[in-house]
Design an enzyme around this catalytic site. Structure first.
Site, PDB file in Angstrom:
ATOM      1  N   HIS A   1       0.781  -1.127   0.210  1.00  0.00           N
ATOM      2  CA  HIS A   1      -0.018  -0.021   0.017  1.00  0.00           C
ATOM      3  C   HIS A   1       1.047   1.244  -0.155  1.00  0.00           C
ATOM      4  O   HIS A   1       1.389   1.583   0.851  1.00  0.00           O
ATOM      5  CB  HIS A   1      -1.065  -0.183   1.270  1.00  0.00           C
ATOM      6  CG  HIS A   1      -1.840   1.059   1.277  1.00  0.00           C
ATOM      7  ND1 HIS A   1      -2.330   1.593   2.457  1.00  0.00           N
ATOM      8  CD2 HIS A   1      -2.352   1.929   0.267  1.00  0.00           C
ATOM      9  CE1 HIS A   1      -2.993   2.677   2.339  1.00  0.00           C
ATOM     10  NE2 HIS A   1      -3.166   2.929   0.900  1.00  0.00           N
ATOM     11  N   ASN A  46      -5.736   3.611   6.959  1.00  0.00           N
ATOM     12  CA  ASN A  46      -7.050   3.976   6.595  1.00  0.00           C
ATOM     13  C   ASN A  46      -8.011   3.812   7.840  1.00  0.00           C
ATOM     14  O   ASN A  46      -8.937   4.324   7.871  1.00  0.00           O
ATOM     15  CB  ASN A  46      -7.529   3.548   5.265  1.00  0.00           C
ATOM     16  CG  ASN A  46      -7.130   4.009   4.170  1.00  0.00           C
ATOM     17  OD1 ASN A  46      -6.860   5.694   4.289  1.00  0.00           O
ATOM     18  ND2 ASN A  46      -6.839   3.461   3.034  1.00  0.00           N
ATOM     19  N   GLU A  91       2.810   0.519   3.354  1.00  0.00           N
ATOM     20  CA  GLU A  91       2.428  -0.163   4.210  1.00  0.00           C
ATOM     21  C   GLU A  91       2.231  -1.727   3.545  1.00  0.00           C
ATOM     22  O   GLU A  91       1.832  -2.134   2.537  1.00  0.00           O
ATOM     23  CB  GLU A  91       0.867  -0.022   4.602  1.00  0.00           C
ATOM     24  CG  GLU A  91       0.251  -0.498   5.709  1.00  0.00           C
ATOM     25  CD  GLU A  91      -0.983   0.217   6.126  1.00  0.00           C
ATOM     26  OE1 GLU A  91      -1.320   0.395   7.066  1.00  0.00           O
ATOM     27  OE2 GLU A  91      -1.872   0.670   5.204  1.00  0.00           O
TER      28      GLU A  91
END
Length: 285
Positions: free
Chosen positions: A143, A193, A155
């Site tokens: 990510h 997130n 990530e």
């Protein structure tokens, strides 16, 4: 597979994230094949890379020669089969599970069995994406943060059946791209997130409910918490449609505390998606 055996990287998706990933890979010496479903999307992605590299040159962060070399390492295509000789593939398509699973099933069919298949998903389950393949030990989340050429973090998200060698290679690749990694288990929203989307949504609600002007919501968070961007500006830069998709996924998985703000939905319905459309909470050139 180890990082030493990775020379050619496939990128599925030529949008904001895909072209950013392609650019960073090429700048760090990898041959890149960037694929999207329409010629127009591929051309837009290549143009975005050219513009980004030109900005780096103008700011003396790259030489002309380095920028040109990076461009020469990137091949654009609409044919997924052109990724058949890649050593590692990073998917950066839309945040829809059925589309990602279809892509991964197709990638498994055309790539060698030891090729690692990574996804840039920001919220969707790595384990569920991997279940569309018979190489679940070689599927992982990578990510990247937006904008990819500037943001330092990646990530690494470990699925239920992701193998240790795959995890090590993912960390090593990201670090070879000049990034710093952190690792997350395959839980909804991962680290970033899971925390970021409620923050953005609460900023939108504060503005929508008249707590403060949009400028003061952002200024308060920037000066009060030492973040570089307030929630509304950051949402515009990410893309309001992407924020909505991420929030809805988290809402479905984790309940009411992740419910998207009403104004976020209204903006997306109006087509005001942020910086990429010229209008979100703010207006852009």
């Amino acid at each position: 597979m180890t990082i030493e055996s990775v020379e050619r990287i496939g990128v599925v998706g030529a949008g904001t994230m895909g072209n950013g990933i392609a650019q960073v890979c090429a700048l760090n010496g990898y041959e890149v094949v960037m694929r999207d479903i329409e010629t127009e999307f591929v051309e837009n992605g290549l143009e975005a890379i050219d513009d980004s590299l030109e900005r780096f040159v103008s700011k003396n962060r790259l030489s002309e020669e380095e920028a040109e070399s990076a461009k020469e390492r990137i091949t654009g295509t609409t044919d997924l089969d052109d990724l058949d000789d890649c050593d590692l593939v990073i998917e950066a398509a839309v945040e829809k599970m059925d589309i990602k699973q279809e892509i991964f099933a197709d990638l498994e069919a055309i790539t060698d069995e030891d090729v690692i298949l990574a996804t840039n998903t920001s919220t969707l389950s790595i384990t569920t994406i991997a279940s569309a393949t018979d190489r679940e030990d070689r599927v992982i989340g990578l990510h990247f943060m937006n904008p990819v050429p500037i943001m330092e973090g990646v990530e690494v998200v470990v699925g239920e059946k992701t193998g240790e060698e795959t995890v090590e290679t993912a960390h090593a690749l990201a670090e070879d791209l000049g990034k710093t990694t952190w690792e997350s288990d395959d839980k909804p929203g991962f680290v970033t997130n899971r925390i970021l989307m409620p923050w953005i949504n609460e900023g939108i609600r504060a503005y929508d409910e008249g707590v403060a002007s949009k400028e003061d919501v952002d200024r308060g968070m920037e000066l009060g918490t030492n973040v570089p961007m307030g929630p509304l500006t950051l949402a515009d830069h990410i893309g309001l449609d992407i924020c909505l998709d991420a929030s809805e996924t988290l809402y479905e998985e984790l309940g009411d505390r992740y419910k998207p703000a009403y104004l976020l939905k209204r903006k997306v319905d109006a087509g005001d998606l942020g910086k990429k459309t010229g209008r979100g909470f703010y207006e852009y050139e």
